[in-house]
Motif scaffolding. Structure first.
Motif, short mmCIF file in Angstrom:
data_model
loop_
_atom_site.label_atom_id
_atom_site.label_comp_id
_atom_site.label_asym_id
_atom_site.label_seq_id
_atom_site.Cartn_x
_atom_site.Cartn_y
_atom_site.Cartn_z
N SER A 1 0.81 -1.22 0.00
CA SER A 1 0.00 0.00 0.00
C SER A 1 0.84 1.27 0.00
CB SER A 1 -0.93 -0.01 1.22
OG SER A 1 -1.89 1.03 1.13
N VAL A 2 1.99 1.24 0.66
CA VAL A 2 2.84 2.45 0.68
C VAL A 2 3.89 2.43 -0.42
CG1 VAL A 2 2.52 2.75 3.17
CG2 VAL A 2 4.52 1.47 2.32
N GLY A 3 3.84 1.43 -1.29
CA GLY A 3 4.87 1.27 -2.30
C GLY A 3 4.56 1.86 -3.65
N PHE A 4 3.45 2.58 -3.79
CA PHE A 4 3.14 3.21 -5.09
C PHE A 4 2.59 4.61 -4.87
CE2 PHE A 4 -0.86 1.34 -3.86
CZ PHE A 4 -1.84 2.16 -4.38
N ASP A 5 2.69 5.40 -5.90
CA ASP A 5 2.32 6.82 -5.84
C ASP A 5 0.88 7.00 -6.31
OD1 ASP A 5 2.16 9.53 -5.81
OD2 ASP A 5 3.65 9.88 -7.39
N ARG A 6 -0.02 7.27 -5.39
CA ARG A 6 -1.43 7.46 -5.73
C ARG A 6 -1.68 8.72 -6.55
NH1 ARG A 6 -1.06 4.35 -1.40
NH2 ARG A 6 -2.74 2.88 -0.84
N VAL A 7 -0.80 9.70 -6.41
CA VAL A 7 -0.98 10.95 -7.15
C VAL A 7 -0.92 10.69 -8.66
CG1 VAL A 7 -0.03 13.24 -7.59
CG2 VAL A 7 -0.12 12.35 -5.26
N GLN A 8 -0.08 9.75 -9.09
CA GLN A 8 -0.04 9.40 -10.51
C GLN A 8 -1.39 8.92 -11.00
OE1 GLN A 8 3.57 7.48 -12.44
NE2 GLN A 8 3.78 6.78 -10.32
N ILE A 9 -2.04 8.06 -10.19
CA ILE A 9 -3.36 7.55 -10.57
C ILE A 9 -4.37 8.69 -10.59
CG2 ILE A 9 -5.24 6.03 -9.83
CD1 ILE A 9 -3.10 4.13 -8.75
N GLN A 10 -4.27 9.58 -9.60
CA GLN A 10 -5.16 10.74 -9.56
C GLN A 10 -5.03 11.57 -10.83
OE1 GLN A 10 -4.05 13.59 -6.59
NE2 GLN A 10 -5.95 14.77 -6.73
N GLU A 11 -3.82 11.81 -11.28
CA GLU A 11 -3.59 12.68 -12.43
C GLU A 11 -3.89 11.98 -13.75
OE1 GLU A 11 0.43 13.94 -11.91
OE2 GLU A 11 -0.09 15.53 -10.50
N VAL A 12 -3.43 10.75 -13.90
CA VAL A 12 -3.55 10.07 -15.19
C VAL A 12 -4.94 9.47 -15.40
CG1 VAL A 12 -2.67 8.17 -16.60
CG2 VAL A 12 -1.08 9.59 -15.30
N VAL A 13 -5.47 8.79 -14.39
CA VAL A 13 -6.76 8.10 -14.54
C VAL A 13 -7.93 9.03 -14.26
CG1 VAL A 13 -8.17 6.17 -13.73
CG2 VAL A 13 -5.70 5.89 -13.95
N PHE A 14 -7.78 9.92 -13.25
CA PHE A 14 -8.90 10.76 -12.84
C PHE A 14 -8.71 12.24 -13.21
CE2 PHE A 14 -9.10 7.08 -9.96
CZ PHE A 14 -10.39 6.68 -10.21
N LEU A 15 -7.71 12.53 -14.04
CA LEU A 15 -7.48 13.89 -14.54
C LEU A 15 -7.38 14.91 -13.42
CD1 LEU A 15 -9.89 13.89 -17.63
CD2 LEU A 15 -7.50 13.20 -17.50
N GLY A 16 -6.76 14.51 -12.33
CA GLY A 16 -6.55 15.43 -11.22
C GLY A 16 -7.69 15.54 -10.25
N MET A 17 -8.80 14.86 -10.52
CA MET A 17 -9.96 14.94 -9.63
C MET A 17 -9.80 14.00 -8.44
SD MET A 17 -13.11 15.20 -12.37
CE MET A 17 -12.59 13.76 -13.30
N GLY A 18 -10.49 14.31 -7.35
CA GLY A 18 -10.42 13.50 -6.15
C GLY A 18 -9.14 13.75 -5.38
N ARG A 19 -8.84 12.86 -4.45
CA ARG A 19 -7.62 12.97 -3.65
C ARG A 19 -7.24 11.59 -3.13
NH1 ARG A 19 -8.22 12.76 1.87
NH2 ARG A 19 -10.38 12.67 2.63
N PRO A 20 -5.95 11.34 -2.89
CA PRO A 20 -5.54 10.06 -2.33
C PRO A 20 -6.03 9.92 -0.88
CG PRO A 20 -3.69 11.19 -3.39
CD PRO A 20 -4.80 12.18 -3.28
N ALA A 21 -6.42 8.71 -0.52
CA ALA A 21 -6.88 8.47 0.85
C ALA A 21 -6.93 6.97 1.12
CB ALA A 21 -8.25 9.09 1.08
N SER A 22 -7.03 6.64 2.40
CA SER A 22 -7.18 5.24 2.81
C SER A 22 -8.65 4.83 2.70
CB SER A 22 -6.72 5.09 4.26
OG SER A 22 -7.69 5.63 5.15
#
Length: 756
Positions: free
Chosen positions: A498-519
């Motif tokens: 869970s701590v081994g990948f960057d959620r911000v990349q998914i936020q930007e690439v998949v969700f076009l910057g929408m939402g926010r990383p969270a548990s």
């Protein structure tokens, strides 16, 4: 490495271009993001809080009675009103008092979970003195009445039809129009099920209050062991046959209790002790359900996806009622086992029970009568599914017009979600939200004018649209590599992933910057969010911590840079990522794969999977890891907890444990102590009214986040992106997306109309 970098750079370039397109709609974008920042989700509250009583207003007394009644009450109680007071009120149980569950519309509470903005939606008119006394119908049905092919509209409606008021929006509509939308194949049954909604009781659109639906009224005794449902006198199935308590008792006696039909009993039919409830008919239009111990969540379960009704049947044959007059011809108790098996074999089924359930599914069997606003003409096994107005639908508007307004729903097949998205952009569909992926949002915004549509976003607070589920049952029952299964059952292994990948990349690439990383414990998400300290727990990139945890488990790196198992074998994880669904699961998996390789030395294999095959692999406990949406939202925790704990086959963190939870003869009890503890807590909470199960719900969520049962990614992203033609009327605003309430069914789709 060059290929990996080029792939990431290309995705970043696509994102930048997309964001620039979005910025051209700066004001709209800012408003939408502001809405997301406060959330658009409403929690299920009210409805079943019947234990704590502060004030009782009786039918015969026009003034408020302040004292608490603890002895037998000689008059009928119409309504219990609970107010917040600054002092503690002693909890009491009054078994003589019956709580009514029909609060006045307009007295609804705002969401305790998130602000919903300026909500405008279709409401039920519960005051029968305001119901219309004469009725009208669509021109096509009027012509059939004139020709003698149909009875008069007043004879087709029940004595007290459901009355819908859309004056918050566009009001009384006009008849006509075909609702065009897309589906992705036979496995996409939820596409029409969500629209149709045929629950015995239901929710308002805000998901804050229970409402009558097929049942005209409903009630519970004070200790939540007996529930009474009053059906609509004179209501009919779509073929004109009466709908009565006999259809409920047929389901109970010949479906629920018959192991040939339903060997695994649905969870909602049993209490925490595993004892099944008893259904009894009082008269033609009244039936009761009685349990051996309190079942505080029962009415809320009946109102949502866990029960859902004859059309949705989640699980299959578990819908709570069935057309006895039609289905008897396929049941061994009525035609004999020999004849029932012959019918099954002639139709290509192994046994009569399986054949019976297939015939009981109107999405596949268009001959089955229904109670929904539209009835099937062509099912989901064809390239086009057609649903036409039900002439016996049991609801009207405030002017007495029988609903629905729209003549038809036509769903056209689009097996490729990318093609579906481009057809949506081109304006081919009237209302489409399902399968519209976030990466199409820039194009949708750009083409709103040309396509003649508007875009409306909905969100589900707390829920993660892309979640990785490590299967803690993997290898535990003879399926798969037990050594890898043992690692998946290690909390530190899941934490490292869970701590081994960057959620911000998914936020930007998949969700076009929408939402926010969270548990899976994102805030705000009342009432079960355990606290702000859990919001980011094990959900922030920390390469050093991840490697420390993996090293501590004895997972050494080989010469290729990838880790090995404790026995020295190559450690390869396999994740099934569903294609043709809601978000780009495969694309997200690719980003995670690269980060796990570069940051942790974990080798991930991605297996793109069709949705029905995902179901098969989970049921067989064959999935090592799987990607799906959900996990982390408060609303479904007790009402549809498939993605929050090991509840049934669909629970990716423990599909075998989930099936055992439903039926102890299947698989075996969980090896994971944390999964077992959640199951015990859930059963305890399900027995209680909502106000008393909040702390238990928080504890369930704490366990999920501390033990990382689900690796969530982005919250507050659009749950669905609705694309709505400009001529569509009575489409609500400011209401939440809900799995439990089956959006868009929670919008009361029978009140939609086209102003063309």
């Amino acid at each position: 490495m060059v290929g990996d970098r080029f792939s990431v750079y290309l995705k970043q370039l696509v994102r930048i271009v997309s964001l620039r397109i979005l910025k051209s709609y700066n004001l709209v974008g800012l408003l939408l993001m502001a809405m997301f920042s406060i959330g658009l989700f409403a929690v299920a509250c009210g409805g079943t809080e019947t234990i704590e009583v502060e004030k009782i207003i009786t039918k015969e007394v026009p003034v408020e009675v302040e004292k608490i009644v603890t002895k037998e009450v000689p008059v009928e109680v119409e309504k219990i009103v609970t107010k917040e007071v600054p002092v503690e009120v002693e909890k009491i149980v009054i078994k003589e008092v019956t709580t009514k569950y029909t609060p006045e519309e307009g007295g609804e509470k705002k969401s305790g979970q998130a602000q919903t903005g300026a909500a405008a939606y279709t409401r039920q008119v519960l005051d029968k003195s305001k119901h219309p006394t004469s009725y009208k119908e669509s021109p096509d049905l009027a012509a059939k009445v004139k020709s003698g092919d149909l009875p008069a509209v007043a004879d087709r409606l029940p004595k007290n039809p459901m009355v819908l008021d859309s004056s918050d929006m566009d009001g009384v509509g006009k008849y006509g129009g075909t609702w065009k939308r897309a589906f992705t194949g036979p496995a996409d049954e939820q596409n029409i099920e969500r629209i149709s909604k045929n629950h015995m009781i239901f929710w308002n659109s805000l998901m804050t209050e229970l409402r009558p639906h097929i049942a005209e009224d409903f009630e519970s005794n004070a200790d939540a062991t007996k529930f009474t449902f009053h059906l609509r006198e004179g209501m009919k199935w779509s073929d004109g046959e009466p709908f009565t308590s006999a259809d409920v008792l047929f389901w109970y006696e010949h479906i629920l209790k018959d192991d040939n039909v339903l060997p695994a009993k649905p969870a909602y039919s049993k209490t925490a002790n595993g004892e099944m409830g008893v259904w009894e008919a009082v008269d033609d239009y009244t039936y009761t359900v009685t349990f051996s111990e309190p079942y505080g969540v029962y009415l809320e379960l009946v109102s949502g996806l866990s029960v859902a009704g004859h059309l949705t049947q989640f699980p299959v044959c578990g819908g709570g009622f069935s057309p006895k007059h039609y289905m008897s011809q396929f049941h061994a108790a009525f035609v004999g086992e020999e004849q029932a098996n012959k019918l099954a074999k002639d139709a290509g089924y192994d046994n009569w029970g399986t054949h019976f359930c297939a015939k009981n599914n109107p999405v596949k069997n268009v001959d089955s009568p229904v109670t929904t606003a539209w009835m099937p003409i062509k099912g989901f096994n064809e390239e086009e599914s057609v649903w036409e107005r039900n002439p016996y639908y049991w609801a009207v508007d405030t002017a007495g017009n029988q609903l629905p307004y729209l003549d038809k729903i036509v769903l056209s097949l689009a097996e490729d979600v990318e093609v579906l998205g481009l057809r949506v952009v081109a304006g081919e569909f009237d209302i489409q939200g399902r399968h519209v992926k976030p990466d199409k949002l820039p194009l949708l915004r750009e083409n709103e004018g040309k396509g003649g549509y508007r875009v409306q976003l909905t969100s589900a607070a707390g829920s993660s649209a892309i979640t990785v589920y490590p299967n803690q049952d993997y290898g535990a029952h003879g399926e798969g590599d037990k050594e890898i299964g043992d690692l998946l059952r290690e909390a530190d292994f899941r934490r490292a992933l869970s701590v081994g990948f960057d959620r911000v990349q998914i936020q930007e690439v998949v969700f076009l910057g929408m939402g926010r990383p969270a548990s899976a414990c994102a805030v705000p998400d009342e009432p079960y969010a355990p606290g702000p300290e859990y919001d980011q727990m094990w959900s922030t990139l920390d390469v050093a911590k991840g490697n420390e945890l993996l090293d501590g488990l004895g997972l050494e790196k080989g010469s290729d840079g990838f880790r090995t198992t404790p026995s020295g074998k190559p450690l390869v994880l396999d994740v099934i990522a569903v294609t043709g669904a809601f978000t780009d699961a495969v694309g997200a998996a690719e980003l995670i794969k690269k980060d796990w390789k570069d940051n942790l030395g974990i080798n991930l294999k991605i297996t793109p999977t069709e949705r029905s095959l995902r179901e098969t692999r989970l049921k067989n406990n064959e999935a090592m890891l799987s990607i799906w949406g959900g996990g982390g939202a408060s609303e479904p925790l007790f009402l549809f907890p498939n993605h929050d704990l090991a509840f049934n086959w669909e629970s990716g963190m423990g599909p075998a444990s989930g099936q055992w939870f439903q039926d102890p003869s299947v698989f075996g009890p969980p090896l994971s102590e944390s999964i077992a503890k959640q199951q015990v807590l859930w059963r305890q909470g399900a027995a209680l009214p909502r106000s008393e199960r909040i702390e238990i719900g928080k504890e369930i969520r704490k366990i999920a986040c501390e033990e990382v049962h689900a690796i969530t990614t982005i919250t507050e992203s659009p749950a669905w992106i609705f694309v709505i033609k400009n001529y569509v009327r009575n489409f609500p605003t400011g209401v939440p997306f809900t799995t439990v309430g089956q959006t868009p069914g929670s919008f009361y789709t029978e009140a939609f109309w086209f102003d063309q």
